[in-house]
Design a protein around this motif. Sequence first.
Motif, mmCIF file in Angstrom:
data_model
loop_
_atom_site.group_PDB
_atom_site.id
_atom_site.type_symbol
_atom_site.label_atom_id
_atom_site.label_comp_id
_atom_site.label_asym_id
_atom_site.label_seq_id
_atom_site.Cartn_x
_atom_site.Cartn_y
_atom_site.Cartn_z
ATOM 1 N N VAL A 35 0.846 -1.195 0.000
ATOM 2 C CA VAL A 35 0.000 0.000 0.000
ATOM 3 C C VAL A 35 0.880 1.243 0.000
ATOM 4 N N VAL A 70 -4.548 6.905 1.151
ATOM 5 C CA VAL A 70 -4.032 5.766 0.393
ATOM 6 C C VAL A 70 -4.150 6.117 -1.088
ATOM 7 N N THR A 109 -2.573 0.600 -4.388
ATOM 8 C CA THR A 109 -2.262 -0.700 -3.793
ATOM 9 C C THR A 109 -1.802 -1.657 -4.891
#
Length: 362
Positions: A214, A223, A226
């Motif tokens: 991640v 985030v 990924t």
Amino acid sequence: MNRLLLLLISVLIIAGCTVGKGISTFPTSADTLASPPLGADDNGRDYQIYVANGLSETITIIERTDGIWESSHNTLLTGQSPSQIIYRDGLVYLVNSLSNSIQIIDPAIPETIREISTGAGSNPIAMDFIDERTIIVSCYLTDEVAIIDIDPDISPERRIIARIKLPESGELPHDDGKITRAAPGGIVVVDEKCYVVCSNLIFFHTAGGPGVLVEIDIEKHLVTETWELSGRDTTGIIYSQRFPRRLVLISAGDFKLAEGFTGTGMVESFDLDSREIFQVVDVDGSPFNGVIGTNDILFLENAKEAKVLSVDIHKGVELRAFSLPDLGLRMSYASSILSIPGLLLVTDFNSDRLYILNPENG
């Protein structure tokens, strides 16, 4: 401390608990009074090495002074289940997983000078520095990373800058019919971004899908991407100036409750420029983490058995394993590892020993 290079061995929380304790009988062939000879690249300098003991929750200090090795047991108390040690700018930072804290030690005294909470139930596993006063911590139970201000003058209510949620069950790759959680482990900061690996577990060490890498935007607290990995139960991540555009990702592989780890570990390399996995190496063992040592060889812990694994990450091939002395103990395995010039230091879980190896031949 100006004569000492302080090097630190970390013990992962998943390798820090057991039932029982090792015995204190050395093999009959062991010379318990011997000092190891200098390795090929060892200049004989003094060292001070901290070992975090997961069961007794204490620090053992091992020192080499003028060529003589000595150990001081139970030198300091740690929090519950110490999981990682980092040395930076004259201080030791110890991540305590079950007491949810970062313990800060002044090794010149040595004493604990303060402790920082990561929040109740967060179960911190690993940390890295963003800058001199800010760290980022992976929190195993809450499936998040926390950005924390470690300035001693900051008020407690302002210490946690952000908590960033990692991918949830529906966002994670998974085996058919399995429901998983992120279960984050190792974490590094590179190029003002944070990278954290997630084990992607059903429960305990049992993977329900491939591991995940991640990427987090530190400034925006988001985030950003990924990557699905080939390895399972991914716990380790290494960034080294020896390989400045690469992350090395380490997976322990499958775990069966009746058998333990199956020896299906894997090492993968991620290119920070192309942002792709470019090398995958199967290893005959179950590594949680490792270090890059002599001749750029990657040496790996091994949760399956008392053998140190090794990989040539230039060529992408597994090399020979080094067996640790067999004391006939159950649950003995290579639980933490440290490389210093000319030497490889390895702890054997459940035998309460640190072995000093020749990295060229074991």
